[in-house]
Each structure stands twice: as structure tokens, then as C-alpha cells.
Design a protein around this motif. Sequence first.
Motif, PDB file in Angstrom:
ATOM      1  N   UNK A 195      28.367 106.634  32.963  1.00  0.00           N
ATOM      2  CA  UNK A 195      29.171 107.468  34.593  1.00  0.00           C
ATOM      3  C   UNK A 195      30.380 108.260  34.333  1.00  0.00           C
ATOM      4  N   UNK A 196      30.758 109.639  34.710  1.00  0.00           N
ATOM      5  CA  UNK A 196      32.085 110.479  33.963  1.00  0.00           C
ATOM      6  C   UNK A 196      33.067 109.832  35.632  1.00  0.00           C
ATOM      7  N   UNK A 197      32.514 109.133  36.840  1.00  0.00           N
ATOM      8  CA  UNK A 197      33.309 108.595  37.516  1.00  0.00           C
ATOM      9  C   UNK A 197      34.104 107.567  36.829  1.00  0.00           C
ATOM     10  N   UNK A 198      35.745 107.502  37.431  1.00  0.00           N
ATOM     11  CA  UNK A 198      36.089 106.424  36.592  1.00  0.00           C
ATOM     12  C   UNK A 198      36.115 105.340  37.681  1.00  0.00           C
ATOM     13  N   UNK A 199      36.324 104.154  37.537  1.00  0.00           N
ATOM     14  CA  UNK A 199      35.544 103.073  38.059  1.00  0.00           C
ATOM     15  C   UNK A 199      36.279 102.446  39.066  1.00  0.00           C
ATOM     16  N   UNK A 200      37.370 102.616  39.561  1.00  0.00           N
ATOM     17  CA  UNK A 200      38.084 102.618  41.172  1.00  0.00           C
ATOM     18  C   UNK A 200      37.945 103.770  42.083  1.00  0.00           C
ATOM     19  N   UNK A 201      36.616 105.126  41.512  1.00  0.00           N
ATOM     20  CA  UNK A 201      36.454 106.060  42.274  1.00  0.00           C
ATOM     21  C   UNK A 201      34.936 105.769  42.736  1.00  0.00           C
ATOM     22  N   UNK A 202      34.516 104.982  41.846  1.00  0.00           N
ATOM     23  CA  UNK A 202      33.101 104.490  43.072  1.00  0.00           C
ATOM     24  C   UNK A 202      33.001 103.377  43.943  1.00  0.00           C
ATOM     25  N   UNK A 203      31.667 104.324  44.346  1.00  0.00           N
ATOM     26  CA  UNK A 203      32.027 102.795  46.005  1.00  0.00           C
ATOM     27  C   UNK A 203      31.039 101.822  45.569  1.00  0.00           C
ATOM     28  N   UNK A 204      30.104 102.489  45.433  1.00  0.00           N
ATOM     29  CA  UNK A 204      28.680 101.365  45.839  1.00  0.00           C
ATOM     30  C   UNK A 204      27.453 101.903  44.000  1.00  0.00           C
ATOM     31  N   UNK A 205      27.272 101.006  43.731  1.00  0.00           N
ATOM     32  CA  UNK A 205      25.430 101.184  43.165  1.00  0.00           C
ATOM     33  C   UNK A 205      24.535 101.121  43.620  1.00  0.00           C
ATOM     34  N   UNK A 206      23.299 102.159  43.372  1.00  0.00           N
ATOM     35  CA  UNK A 206      22.500 101.751  44.135  1.00  0.00           C
ATOM     36  C   UNK A 206      21.131 101.603  43.602  1.00  0.00           C
ATOM     37  N   UNK A 207      20.213 100.461  43.128  1.00  0.00           N
ATOM     38  CA  UNK A 207      19.626 100.669  42.371  1.00  0.00           C
ATOM     39  C   UNK A 207      17.801 101.479  43.640  1.00  0.00           C
ATOM     40  N   UNK A 208      17.369 102.754  42.828  1.00  0.00           N
ATOM     41  CA  UNK A 208      16.309 103.473  43.426  1.00  0.00           C
ATOM     42  C   UNK A 208      15.273 103.760  42.795  1.00  0.00           C
ATOM     43  N   UNK A 209      13.857 104.096  43.178  1.00  0.00           N
ATOM     44  CA  UNK A 209      12.579 104.737  43.014  1.00  0.00           C
ATOM     45  C   UNK A 209      12.956 106.177  42.589  1.00  0.00           C
ATOM     46  N   UNK A 210      12.125 107.120  41.563  1.00  0.00           N
ATOM     47  CA  UNK A 210      12.862 108.187  41.057  1.00  0.00           C
ATOM     48  C   UNK A 210      12.208 108.616  42.197  1.00  0.00           C
ATOM     49  N   UNK A 211      11.378 108.554  43.148  1.00  0.00           N
ATOM     50  CA  UNK A 211      11.307 109.310  44.240  1.00  0.00           C
ATOM     51  C   UNK A 211      12.451 109.337  45.283  1.00  0.00           C
ATOM     52  N   UNK A 212      13.566 108.039  45.194  1.00  0.00           N
ATOM     53  CA  UNK A 212      14.646 108.619  46.521  1.00  0.00           C
ATOM     54  C   UNK A 212      14.457 106.806  47.349  1.00  0.00           C
ATOM     55  N   UNK A 213      13.199 106.026  46.917  1.00  0.00           N
ATOM     56  CA  UNK A 213      13.504 104.662  47.769  1.00  0.00           C
ATOM     57  C   UNK A 213      14.236 103.972  47.148  1.00  0.00           C
ATOM     58  N   UNK A 214      15.603 103.261  48.553  1.00  0.00           N
ATOM     59  CA  UNK A 214      16.696 102.791  47.851  1.00  0.00           C
ATOM     60  C   UNK A 214      16.071 101.119  47.580  1.00  0.00           C
ATOM     61  N   UNK A 215      16.670 100.557  46.623  1.00  0.00           N
ATOM     62  CA  UNK A 215      15.776  98.777  46.494  1.00  0.00           C
ATOM     63  C   UNK A 215      16.590  98.038  46.872  1.00  0.00           C
ATOM     64  N   UNK A 216      17.817  98.031  46.093  1.00  0.00           N
ATOM     65  CA  UNK A 216      18.934  97.459  45.963  1.00  0.00           C
ATOM     66  C   UNK A 216      20.551  97.921  45.878  1.00  0.00           C
ATOM     67  N   UNK A 217      21.379  98.003  47.081  1.00  0.00           N
ATOM     68  CA  UNK A 217      22.682  97.809  47.358  1.00  0.00           C
ATOM     69  C   UNK A 217      23.810  97.324  46.833  1.00  0.00           C
ATOM     70  N   UNK A 218      24.447  97.946  45.707  1.00  0.00           N
ATOM     71  CA  UNK A 218      25.581  96.721  44.915  1.00  0.00           C
ATOM     72  C   UNK A 218      26.918  97.325  44.844  1.00  0.00           C
ATOM     73  N   UNK A 219      27.103  96.634  45.724  1.00  0.00           N
ATOM     74  CA  UNK A 219      29.070  96.947  46.260  1.00  0.00           C
ATOM     75  C   UNK A 219      29.748  96.384  45.428  1.00  0.00           C
ATOM     76  N   UNK A 220      30.819  97.584  45.262  1.00  0.00           N
ATOM     77  CA  UNK A 220      31.855  96.668  44.682  1.00  0.00           C
ATOM     78  C   UNK A 220      33.224  96.307  45.622  1.00  0.00           C
ATOM     79  N   UNK A 221      33.253  95.244  44.980  1.00  0.00           N
ATOM     80  CA  UNK A 221      34.671  94.683  46.200  1.00  0.00           C
ATOM     81  C   UNK A 221      35.463  95.386  47.384  1.00  0.00           C
TER      82      UNK A 221
END
Length: 221
Positions: A195-221
Motif C-alpha cells: 500500500x502507498x500509505x505509510x504504516x503509521x497512517x494505516x488504522x486497520x486492515x479488512x478482509x472483504x469479498x470483492x462484493x464488499x462483505x467484510x469478513x475480518x478486521x485486523x486492527x493496528x495497536x
Amino acid sequence: MRPLERHRDAGAYALGVLDAADTFRFDDHLMDCPPCRAVVAELVPAAQQLAAYRGRTPPPVDPLAAPGPGLIDRLLGETVRLRRAGRRRWLCAVAAGVVLALAAPATAVLRAGGPGPEQITARDGRSGVSATLTARGRDWGTDVGLRVRDPHGGARVCELVAVGTDGSEQTVTTWRAPQESSGEEPAGLSTGGGAALPREDIARYEVRTTGGQRLLTLRRP
């Protein structure tokens, strides 16, 4: 790589000195090895000390210059203190993770920050998706490795999305997990991207289907 060799790579992994191929292999190993997760978490303070020493060394100093005799003693003493504090924080995080895993559909089980690679492990009780994510800050943004298990592999195409602190979103990678036979434990799949975002500027990562359904959220400390 033999299992014993994988255990020995915990230190190099925590300090971010493994190459990309070995890093992804260790990501797989880390998902199923609590002792190695503990070692990686304990080594974070040591990595912080090394980064602090590097940051306090003026650029004109010869890179081969030897540190003063008292510096190593101070670093070792501080590392011991931080390791003890880190062990307590890690045990509290694991205990909290167990409690939250029983009460919430999505829980981060282990997070390790610091100047080295950042690892986040999480599982969503509703979707059944679990993953371990490794993020490294780069000059161009954030290098991301992902090991994911999906009980519905093959039935859907998924994507990993980095969500910035400002709400912006960038797709890191997409995949379709192989279809498993009925009754079999879902196999893990390794993938990666950036990702072009710096690591410290990322709040979380989300695993989604390509249809937009969120399956999992991985939050940064």
C-alpha cells in the motif's frame, strides 16, 4: 526448512532481517506456534533499543565506529527492563484476547509493534476467517504479507484493504482460496502486496469479498 530451523528464525524475523521468501514461510509457521509468537513479542523491546541507538547516532559518525564502553551496559540493562515489561504486556494481551474471543465475533489475538515488522493475528467468529498479517514500513509505503484461512475457500474471491486514519482505502491484494473437500480443515493461503500509505497512517486492515462483505478486521495497536 526444517521445524527446528524455523524456530531459530524467530529472532531474525522480529528484527526484520529475513528475506521476503523466508518471511512468508515464517508467517505460516507463526500462526501455529505459540512459543515463536512469544519469542517475537519479547524481542520487540530489543529491536526498539537498536532503532533508538541508530537514531541517536549522528550521520557524520563513521558507521564502523565502536560504541563507548558504557553504552552496551545501558542498552542491555534497558532491554532487560523492557523485556520484563513486554512479557507482562504480552501475557495481559493473550488473556484479554481469550476473553474477547468468547464475547466478540472478531478478535485480535496478538499484536507486536515497534520498529521491526508489525504482526497482527485475528479470527472472526461469524465468517470463520482467520489471518496473520505482517506489515513493514518502506520508503514507498507499507509492505504487507498475509497468511489467511477461509472455511469457504473457492466459493468467493477476497481482497485485503488497508484503511487509513483519514478513512481512505487502498486494496493491498486479492485472491481466491482453493476449494477444500467436505470435512477437511481449511488450508492456509499465503499472499502479499503493498500500500502507498505509510504504516503509521494505516488504522486497520479488512478482509472483504470483492462484493464488499467484510469478513475480518485486523486492527493496528
